[in-house]
Design a protein around this motif. Structure first.
Motif, PDB file in Angstrom:
ATOM      1  N   ARG A   1       0.816  -1.208   0.000  1.00  0.00           N
ATOM      2  CA  ARG A   1       0.000   0.000   0.000  1.00  0.00           C
ATOM      3  C   ARG A   1       0.852   1.262   0.000  1.00  0.00           C
ATOM      4  NH1 ARG A   1      -4.204  -2.066   4.663  1.00  0.00           N
ATOM      5  NH2 ARG A   1      -5.670  -3.155   3.297  1.00  0.00           N
ATOM      6  N   ILE A   2       2.023   1.201   0.596  1.00  0.00           N
ATOM      7  CA  ILE A   2       2.944   2.341   0.583  1.00  0.00           C
ATOM      8  C   ILE A   2       3.658   2.447  -0.753  1.00  0.00           C
ATOM      9  CG2 ILE A   2       5.054   3.287   1.609  1.00  0.00           C
ATOM     10  CD1 ILE A   2       4.210   1.875   4.235  1.00  0.00           C
ATOM     11  N   LEU A   3       4.113   1.318  -1.249  1.00  0.00           N
ATOM     12  CA  LEU A   3       5.015   1.296  -2.396  1.00  0.00           C
ATOM     13  C   LEU A   3       4.334   1.642  -3.718  1.00  0.00           C
ATOM     14  CD1 LEU A   3       7.810   0.729  -3.543  1.00  0.00           C
ATOM     15  CD2 LEU A   3       7.237  -1.697  -3.593  1.00  0.00           C
ATOM     16  N   ILE A   4       3.179   1.088  -3.979  1.00  0.00           N
ATOM     17  CA  ILE A   4       2.564   1.246  -5.298  1.00  0.00           C
ATOM     18  C   ILE A   4       2.235   2.708  -5.612  1.00  0.00           C
ATOM     19  CG2 ILE A   4       0.565   0.631  -6.703  1.00  0.00           C
ATOM     20  CD1 ILE A   4       0.771  -2.194  -5.511  1.00  0.00           C
ATOM     21  N   PRO A   5       1.679   3.493  -4.690  1.00  0.00           N
ATOM     22  CA  PRO A   5       1.497   4.919  -4.997  1.00  0.00           C
ATOM     23  C   PRO A   5       2.816   5.652  -5.264  1.00  0.00           C
ATOM     24  CG  PRO A   5       0.085   4.285  -3.174  1.00  0.00           C
ATOM     25  CD  PRO A   5       1.007   3.124  -3.424  1.00  0.00           C
ATOM     26  N   LEU A   6       3.891   5.266  -4.582  1.00  0.00           N
ATOM     27  CA  LEU A   6       5.196   5.867  -4.859  1.00  0.00           C
ATOM     28  C   LEU A   6       5.634   5.570  -6.287  1.00  0.00           C
ATOM     29  CD1 LEU A   6       7.168   5.066  -1.562  1.00  0.00           C
ATOM     30  CD2 LEU A   6       6.261   7.283  -2.281  1.00  0.00           C
ATOM     31  N   GLN A   7       5.361   4.364  -6.750  1.00  0.00           N
ATOM     32  CA  GLN A   7       5.695   3.988  -8.120  1.00  0.00           C
ATOM     33  C   GLN A   7       4.892   4.813  -9.125  1.00  0.00           C
ATOM     34  OE1 GLN A   7       4.608  -0.057  -7.622  1.00  0.00           O
ATOM     35  NE2 GLN A   7       6.629  -0.726  -6.928  1.00  0.00           N
ATOM     36  N   HIS A   8       3.638   5.061  -8.815  1.00  0.00           N
ATOM     37  CA  HIS A   8       2.796   5.848  -9.715  1.00  0.00           C
ATOM     38  C   HIS A   8       3.347   7.265  -9.867  1.00  0.00           C
ATOM     39  CE1 HIS A   8      -0.876   3.083  -8.712  1.00  0.00           C
ATOM     40  NE2 HIS A   8       0.057   2.477  -9.421  1.00  0.00           N
ATOM     41  N   LYS A   9       3.757   7.862  -8.747  1.00  0.00           N
ATOM     42  CA  LYS A   9       4.321   9.213  -8.814  1.00  0.00           C
ATOM     43  C   LYS A   9       5.634   9.217  -9.601  1.00  0.00           C
ATOM     44  CE  LYS A   9       2.399  11.309  -4.639  1.00  0.00           C
ATOM     45  NZ  LYS A   9       2.713  11.976  -3.359  1.00  0.00           N
ATOM     46  N   ALA A  10       6.470   8.230  -9.348  1.00  0.00           N
ATOM     47  CA  ALA A  10       7.751   8.165 -10.050  1.00  0.00           C
ATOM     48  C   ALA A  10       7.560   7.986 -11.547  1.00  0.00           C
ATOM     49  CB  ALA A  10       8.595   7.021  -9.486  1.00  0.00           C
ATOM     50  N   ALA A  11       6.520   7.261 -11.940  1.00  0.00           N
ATOM     51  CA  ALA A  11       6.292   6.994 -13.360  1.00  0.00           C
ATOM     52  C   ALA A  11       6.008   8.264 -14.148  1.00  0.00           C
ATOM     53  CB  ALA A  11       5.126   6.013 -13.526  1.00  0.00           C
ATOM     54  N   ARG A  12       5.461   9.300 -13.493  1.00  0.00           N
ATOM     55  CA  ARG A  12       5.213  10.571 -14.189  1.00  0.00           C
ATOM     56  C   ARG A  12       6.526  11.193 -14.663  1.00  0.00           C
ATOM     57  NH1 ARG A  12       1.950  14.690 -10.839  1.00  0.00           N
ATOM     58  NH2 ARG A  12       1.566  15.617 -12.894  1.00  0.00           N
ATOM     59  N   PHE A  13       7.591  10.978 -13.927  1.00  0.00           N
ATOM     60  CA  PHE A  13       8.911  11.473 -14.329  1.00  0.00           C
ATOM     61  C   PHE A  13       9.600  10.475 -15.256  1.00  0.00           C
ATOM     62  CE2 PHE A  13       7.920  13.718 -10.467  1.00  0.00           C
ATOM     63  CZ  PHE A  13       8.483  14.971 -10.638  1.00  0.00           C
ATOM     64  N   TRP A  14       9.370   9.181 -15.001  1.00  0.00           N
ATOM     65  CA  TRP A  14      10.064   8.130 -15.750  1.00  0.00           C
ATOM     66  C   TRP A  14       9.762   8.190 -17.236  1.00  0.00           C
ATOM     67  CZ3 TRP A  14       7.852   3.341 -17.710  1.00  0.00           C
ATOM     68  CH2 TRP A  14       8.816   2.417 -18.123  1.00  0.00           C
ATOM     69  N   VAL A  15       8.555   8.619 -17.599  1.00  0.00           N
ATOM     70  CA  VAL A  15       8.208   8.647 -19.020  1.00  0.00           C
ATOM     71  C   VAL A  15       9.140   9.551 -19.816  1.00  0.00           C
ATOM     72  CG1 VAL A  15       5.774   8.070 -18.681  1.00  0.00           C
ATOM     73  CG2 VAL A  15       6.472  10.457 -18.671  1.00  0.00           C
TER      74      VAL A  15
END
Length: 238
Positions: free
Chosen positions: A173-187
């Motif tokens: 529950r902690i990790l997956i939202p962090l991944q979503h935020k990071a993906a906005r930059f990763w693209v």
């Protein structure tokens, strides 16, 4: 009408399979609000809904061909993840791209995600490990055509699968939202990336799945650190 960003150039329907990371039945994958959440999420990550954009519930419902209730539920969850901002008088907007928040989120991922990989090596079933590997079944085609929506969807599904396979729902529950935020930059890293660079990244993810399937706890930690661009020695515990 359906959102155009949810289909790859080849016309494949993209499935994220990340909304049930809460482990709650009211976010089951087949529910309409779950599907709306994942569609809006992908558009946020891809920049189809850019930072600072105002979000109107009626317009979103029409755009995604769904009901207002599903849109409201989806926006509520995205607000909890910090991907959108809801204010009583000024309305709903897409959250800005905050570099400080990105750095802090990355530091948290470096601590949490390799540990999730270790737990997955202990706890994942054969089916779960195989599913991680198969996320990238169309990876070569996506890399060849630089199919950004498909590549992003694969990455999100993979990391969510590892988090869930850890067996620790609190960490997921902690990790997956962090991944979503990071993906906005990763693209943005796709700009100028060669086919071989994309293929190399896909192979690194597949290697994590292989090591988890083998049950190698320490190897899984090291393999995940490599995906996060951290040298395993730097991430080793003292």
């Amino acid at each position: 009408m359906a959102s155009p960003s949810l289909k790859s150039p080849a016309g494949r329907r993209l499935v994220l399979d990340v909304a049930n990371s809460s482990g709650l039945e009211d976010w089951a994958p087949e529910l309409q609000k779950t599907k709306v959440y994942e569609r809006i999420l992908l558009d946020l990550i891809l920049g189809e809904l850019p930072a600072g954009a105002r979000l109107d519930e009626q317009s979103l419902a029409a755009h995604y061909d769904t009901g207002l209730a599903g849109v409201r539920d989806a926006l509520g969850r995205l607000a909890l993840e910090g991907l959108i901002i809801r204010r009583a008088r000024s309305g709903t907007t897409v959250a800005p791209l905050d570099l400080v928040e990105l750095r802090q989120g990355y530091e948290a991922r470096v601590l949490i995600e390799p540990h999730c990989a270790q737990l997955a090596a202990r706890n994942a079933s054969k089916a779960e490990a195989q599913a991680m590997f198969e996320v990238f079944a169309d990876g070569e085609e996506a890399a060849r055509t630089c199919d950004l929506p498909a590549l992003v969807a694969m990455d999100l599904r993979f990391h969510a699968a590892v988090a869930r396979a850890s067996g620790n729902l609190a960490l997921a529950r902690i990790l997956i939202p962090l991944q979503h935020k990071a993906a906005r930059f990763w693209v943005f890293s796709f700009n100028g990336a060669s086919e071989q660079e994309l293929l190399d990244e896909i192979e690194e993810h597949r290697q994590v799945a292989r090591v988890i399937a083998s049950g190698d706890v320490e190897g899984s930690r090291r393999a995940m650190l490599r995906i996060l661009d951290v040298q395993p020695e730097a991430g080793a515990r003292s």
